[in-house]
Scaffold this motif. Structure first.
Motif, PDB file in Angstrom:
ATOM      1  N   GLU A 131      28.474  -3.302  -4.734  1.00 39.73           N
ATOM      2  CA  GLU A 131      27.596  -2.141  -4.978  1.00 39.73           C
ATOM      3  C   GLU A 131      26.914  -1.637  -3.719  1.00 39.73           C
ATOM      4  O   GLU A 131      26.339  -0.554  -3.716  1.00 39.73           O
ATOM      5  CB  GLU A 131      26.521  -2.526  -6.003  1.00 39.73           C
ATOM      6  N   SER A 132      26.968  -2.423  -2.636  1.00 40.09           N
ATOM      7  CA  SER A 132      26.139  -2.050  -1.482  1.00 40.09           C
ATOM      8  C   SER A 132      26.862  -1.187  -0.451  1.00 40.09           C
ATOM      9  O   SER A 132      26.237  -0.552   0.381  1.00 40.09           O
ATOM     10  CB  SER A 132      25.586  -3.317  -0.820  1.00 40.09           C
ATOM     11  N   ASN A 133      28.201  -1.149  -0.502  1.00 42.03           N
ATOM     12  CA  ASN A 133      28.940  -0.350   0.486  1.00 42.03           C
ATOM     13  C   ASN A 133      28.903   1.133   0.143  1.00 42.03           C
ATOM     14  O   ASN A 133      29.013   1.501  -1.022  1.00 42.03           O
ATOM     15  CB  ASN A 133      30.404  -0.810   0.547  1.00 42.03           C
ATOM     16  N   TYR A 137      35.174   3.952   0.763  1.00 43.50           N
ATOM     17  CA  TYR A 137      35.385   2.547   1.091  1.00 43.50           C
ATOM     18  C   TYR A 137      36.514   2.391   2.110  1.00 43.50           C
ATOM     19  O   TYR A 137      37.571   2.994   1.965  1.00 43.50           O
ATOM     20  CB  TYR A 137      35.760   1.749  -0.162  1.00 43.50           C
ATOM     21  N   SER A 144      31.482  -7.476  -1.109  1.00 45.55           N
ATOM     22  CA  SER A 144      30.271  -8.080  -1.691  1.00 45.55           C
ATOM     23  C   SER A 144      30.497  -8.323  -3.176  1.00 45.55           C
ATOM     24  O   SER A 144      31.470  -7.848  -3.751  1.00 45.55           O
ATOM     25  CB  SER A 144      29.044  -7.197  -1.445  1.00 45.55           C
ATOM     26  N   ASN A 147      29.620  -6.365  -9.722  1.00 47.39           N
ATOM     27  CA  ASN A 147      28.582  -6.535 -10.747  1.00 47.39           C
ATOM     28  C   ASN A 147      29.161  -6.968 -12.091  1.00 47.39           C
ATOM     29  O   ASN A 147      28.466  -6.969 -13.102  1.00 47.39           O
ATOM     30  CB  ASN A 147      27.759  -5.248 -10.906  1.00 47.39           C
TER      31      ASN A 147
END
Length: 338
Positions: A131-133, A137, A144, A147
């Motif tokens: 979720e953080s990138n 992409y 990471s 979820n």
């Protein structure tokens, strides 16, 4: 030309890939437990290709069944699709997903090693970016924790495969990170046929269009996107299938482990999918907006330039093609393969 073992080859992406492999002149052995697929898809693939393949019903968690396939057939490379893929179900039943996806993949690696087969194309997912990138992409971004448990299994299998390639220079592994596959073969003979309530947007849209479901629910219309609905990178399943054919060729001539994004690089909103589907096919889709789903990102899409540069792959089909082909499949097969 090579002899390719396709695990999960009777499924949605698997069946389209088998067809493209046969068109490219390869021989195909399909290994599938038919838990979320139909043998009918393979009969239709053979008809479309005018060439037969070998089907073996079996489970990747059962080593004896796998070993038997490698003993009976001179396999050059494996494309590994077999695995469970429903995000919601993976949250409710994590152990089933860990067993099927992770333990099953480890079993496959063991059987490949025993048979001296070291070329593998793995069906991964964009969920490994977590979720953080930020989008788009890129393959060298740090991965990471996804979820959901489905995405988690893809991440773990990728890491296992990378460590195998590091430990043993005989391995040649492709990690294909898909975005959102939609569409169907132009003939309308094969397509997406989910069991039960669809988890993905497109089969839900087509099932509403064909009268199997009452209306389409769009989860959230207050995201920071152009029209407030989530944006995704939708890719035609035949483009995705062709990426596997190119990845097999690449791995037969290279060593090590390499990841490629397979997407269009163009984010399309859920609302735009619905509106374009209506326009292209001349059908109204009753729609309601409901609250956001937990864990949905507002937007994610690919940078697919590495696949273009290294595999010579780029998408050929437009959004209109994807939506016309999806409807053509559903219209001809209102109840899927049943």
């Amino acid at each position: 030309m090579a002899n390719i073992l396709v695990t999960g080859g009777a499924g949605y992406i698997g069946s389209h890939t088998c067809l493209e492999l046969l068109h490219a002149g390869h021989d195909v052995v399909v290994f599938d437990n038919l838990s979320n697929s139909s043998e009918e898809s393979l009969r239709r693939v053979e008809k479309l290709a005018n060439k037969s393949s070998v089907f073996v019903q079996g489970d990747i968690r059962h080593q004896a069944e796998l070993d038997q396939v490698f003993q009976a057939h001179q396999i050059d490379a494996v494309i590994h699709f077999a695995g469970l893929k429903a995000v919601g179900e993976s949250q409710k039943n994590p152990l089933i997903y860990f067993d099927n996806n992770i333990a099953g993949s480890v079993q496959l690696i063991k059987s490949m090693e025993k048979a001296g087969v070291f070329n593998l194309v793995f069906s991964s997912s964009a969920t490994v970016y977590g979720e953080s990138n930020p989008s788009p992409y890129q393959e060298d971004m740090p991965l990471s924790l996804p979820n959901n448990n489905y995405g988690y299994t893809k991440l773990i299998i990728e890491q296992i495969l990378e460590k195998m390639a590091l430990a043993d220079s005989r391995w040649s592994i492709a990690l294909l990170r898909y975005f959102n596959p939609v569409g169907a073969h132009k003939s309308g003979q094969i397509g997406e046929d989910p069991q039960g309530i669809p988890n993905n947007l497109m089969p839900y849209v087509t099932q509403v269009a064909v009268g199997r479901r009452e209306s389409l629910s769009i989860f959230g219309n207050d995201y920071p996107t152009k029209d407030g609905t989530c944006e995704r990178d939708f890719i035609h399943v035949v483009d995705l299938a062709q990426a596997h054919v190119l990845a097999v060729a690449n791995r037969l001539n290279n060593k090590g482990c390499r990841a490629w994004n397979i997407g269009t690089g163009s984010p399309i909103s859920v609302l735009k999918i619905k509106e374009t589907f209506e326009r292209v096919n001349g059908i109204q889709i009753p729609t309601e907006f409901t609250k956001r789903r937990v864990g949905d990102l507002s937007a994610f899409y690919a940078d697919a330039s590495r696949a273009k540069a290294e595999l010579g792959w780029q998408p050929q089909y437009t959004l209109e093609d994807m939506l016309a082909d999806s409807w053509n499949w559903q219209k001809q097969n209102p109840n899927g393969f049943n």
